[in-house]
Write a protein that holds these residues in place. Structure first.
Motif, PDB file in Angstrom:
ATOM      1  N   UNK A  85      -3.271  33.072 -21.724  1.00 55.27           N
ATOM      2  CA  UNK A  85      -4.203  33.925 -22.476  1.00 55.27           C
ATOM      3  C   UNK A  85      -5.377  34.363 -21.610  1.00 55.27           C
ATOM      4  N   UNK A  86      -6.027  35.428 -22.050  1.00 55.63           N
ATOM      5  CA  UNK A  86      -7.319  35.868 -21.516  1.00 55.63           C
ATOM      6  C   UNK A  86      -7.304  36.067 -19.999  1.00 55.63           C
ATOM      7  N   UNK A  87      -6.325  36.793 -19.533  1.00 56.49           N
ATOM      8  CA  UNK A  87      -6.270  37.104 -18.105  1.00 56.49           C
ATOM      9  C   UNK A  87      -5.445  38.371 -17.915  1.00 56.49           C
ATOM     10  N   UNK A  88      -5.276  38.785 -16.692  1.00 59.52           N
ATOM     11  CA  UNK A  88      -4.429  39.922 -16.354  1.00 59.52           C
ATOM     12  C   UNK A  88      -3.362  39.452 -15.367  1.00 59.52           C
ATOM     13  N   UNK A  89      -2.323  40.242 -15.209  1.00 55.59           N
ATOM     14  CA  UNK A  89      -1.276  39.841 -14.284  1.00 55.59           C
ATOM     15  C   UNK A  89      -1.789  39.820 -12.849  1.00 55.59           C
ATOM     16  N   UNK A  90      -2.742  40.714 -12.527  1.00 56.37           N
ATOM     17  CA  UNK A  90      -3.313  40.722 -11.185  1.00 56.37           C
ATOM     18  C   UNK A  90      -4.099  39.439 -10.900  1.00 56.37           C
ATOM     19  N   UNK A  91      -4.933  39.052 -11.846  1.00 59.21           N
ATOM     20  CA  UNK A  91      -5.724  37.835 -11.657  1.00 59.21           C
ATOM     21  C   UNK A  91      -4.832  36.588 -11.663  1.00 59.21           C
ATOM     22  N   UNK A  92      -3.850  36.561 -12.550  1.00 60.12           N
ATOM     23  CA  UNK A  92      -2.957  35.409 -12.614  1.00 60.12           C
ATOM     24  C   UNK A  92      -2.196  35.238 -11.304  1.00 60.12           C
ATOM     25  N   UNK A  93      -1.773  36.361 -10.711  1.00 57.26           N
ATOM     26  CA  UNK A  93      -1.057  36.294  -9.437  1.00 57.26           C
ATOM     27  C   UNK A  93      -1.965  35.778  -8.321  1.00 57.26           C
ATOM     28  N   UNK A  94      -3.199  36.240  -8.275  1.00 59.04           N
ATOM     29  CA  UNK A  94      -4.126  35.776  -7.247  1.00 59.04           C
ATOM     30  C   UNK A  94      -4.501  34.316  -7.448  1.00 59.04           C
ATOM     31  N   UNK A  95      -4.688  33.919  -8.689  1.00 57.57           N
ATOM     32  CA  UNK A  95      -4.996  32.508  -8.961  1.00 57.57           C
ATOM     33  C   UNK A  95      -3.849  31.610  -8.520  1.00 57.57           C
ATOM     34  N   UNK A  96      -2.628  32.056  -8.731  1.00 61.63           N
ATOM     35  CA  UNK A  96      -1.471  31.263  -8.334  1.00 61.63           C
ATOM     36  C   UNK A  96      -1.426  31.073  -6.820  1.00 61.63           C
ATOM     37  N   UNK A  97      -1.841  32.079  -6.079  1.00 59.70           N
ATOM     38  CA  UNK A  97      -1.788  32.009  -4.612  1.00 59.70           C
ATOM     39  C   UNK A  97      -2.794  31.012  -4.042  1.00 59.70           C
ATOM     40  N   UNK A  98      -3.699  30.534  -4.857  1.00 56.98           N
ATOM     41  CA  UNK A  98      -4.661  29.523  -4.400  1.00 56.98           C
ATOM     42  C   UNK A  98      -4.428  28.167  -5.075  1.00 56.98           C
ATOM     43  N   UNK A  99      -3.299  28.033  -5.757  1.00 52.42           N
ATOM     44  CA  UNK A  99      -3.066  26.828  -6.565  1.00 52.42           C
ATOM     45  C   UNK A  99      -2.426  25.682  -5.790  1.00 52.42           C
TER      46      UNK A  99
END
Length: 254
Positions: A126-140
């Motif tokens: 919830x409460x995110x965009x696919x662009x932000x979710x993809x970038x967050x994943x790359x730092x996980x």
């Protein structure tokens, strides 16, 4: 000492005698060292033979999905097909992951034990965009190389794909994750295994699961009525499965 020979009564010996004892002692030390080295080499060789006998060559024949089951989330209504024989872990409204075996789930959790199998999963954020979710994943994750995001589609929706590998480890974590966005919800599909060779081994399962994904959505209500698009999507998602399966989550099994 007579005629250059050593008398047992004399403390003085010929040069021949004085050289003989140190040489004999040195040879004894060398023989002892060689025996120890020989025993050590035998030990190492035995361990190597036992290790080679205990390690079986993995069958890299592509794994076919076989009989499948469809998971349908009752909260955000995302869905995905997976092999029926695989082990499932599910948290309604969040994520569902299928593992090729229980030991494979252990490998994904600890990375030091368990089977080198595979997983497929789908989740809603919830409460995110696919662009932000993809970038967050790359730092996980640490010590993992990420590439992308690259434009693709998921469930008929525009999406972003991020691939990941573990550098320098042929059995390291390897896979990809696809992010799509609908109704302010991000749905992602994840496929992973250990090493590029196993990516090819499990490709038939990955392809089937990925192509079956239906993204999460929110029911739209206007003037107290569910609009037709949301209603049709909900009815499609609520169609009963043709088979029964067991689902296990955190503290429950149905």
């Amino acid at each position: 000492m007579e005629n250059g020979q050593c008398s047992y009564r004399s403390a003085t010996c010929s040069p021949l005698y004085t050289l003989h004892y140190p040489l004999r002692n040195t040879l004894a030390l060398i023989m002892t060292a060689m025996q120890r080295l020989f025993h050590y080499l035998i030990f190492v060789f035995t361990l190597a033979v036992l290790a080679s006998c205990g390690k079986k060559d993995e069958d890299m024949t592509p794994v076919q999905p076989g009989e499948t089951v469809t998971y349908k989330d009752l909260v955000y209504r995302f869905s995905m097909k997976a092999p029926k024989s695989w082990v499932v872990e599910s948290v309604p409204g969040r994520n569902t992951t299928y593992y090729s075996s229980a030991a494979t789930e252990t490998r994904f959790q600890k990375f030091t034990e368990g089977d080198y199998g595979a997983r497929v999963g789908v989740a809603a954020v919830e409460h995110t965009t696919k662009e932000k979710a993809a970038q967050d994943f790359k730092t996980s994750m640490e010590n993992v190389n990420f590439t992308g995001p690259d434009p693709v589609t998921l469930g008929g929706q525009p999406a972003l794909k991020v691939s990941y590998t573990t550098p320098g480890d042929e059995d390291g974590l390897t896979g990809y994750r696809i992010f799509s966005e609908k109704d302010s919800l991000v749905t992602y599909f994840d496929a992973a295994t250990f090493g590029e060779k196993r990516m090819k081994k499990y490709e038939p399962v990955f392809t089937l699961a990925e192509q079956s994904v239906q993204p999460a959505f929110v029911l739209k209500v206007t003037n107290g009525k569910i609009d037709s698009a949301s209603l049709n999507a909900m009815m499609e998602q609520m169609k009963p499965s043709q088979t029964f399966s067991t689902f296990s989550g955190q503290g429950f099994s149905i």
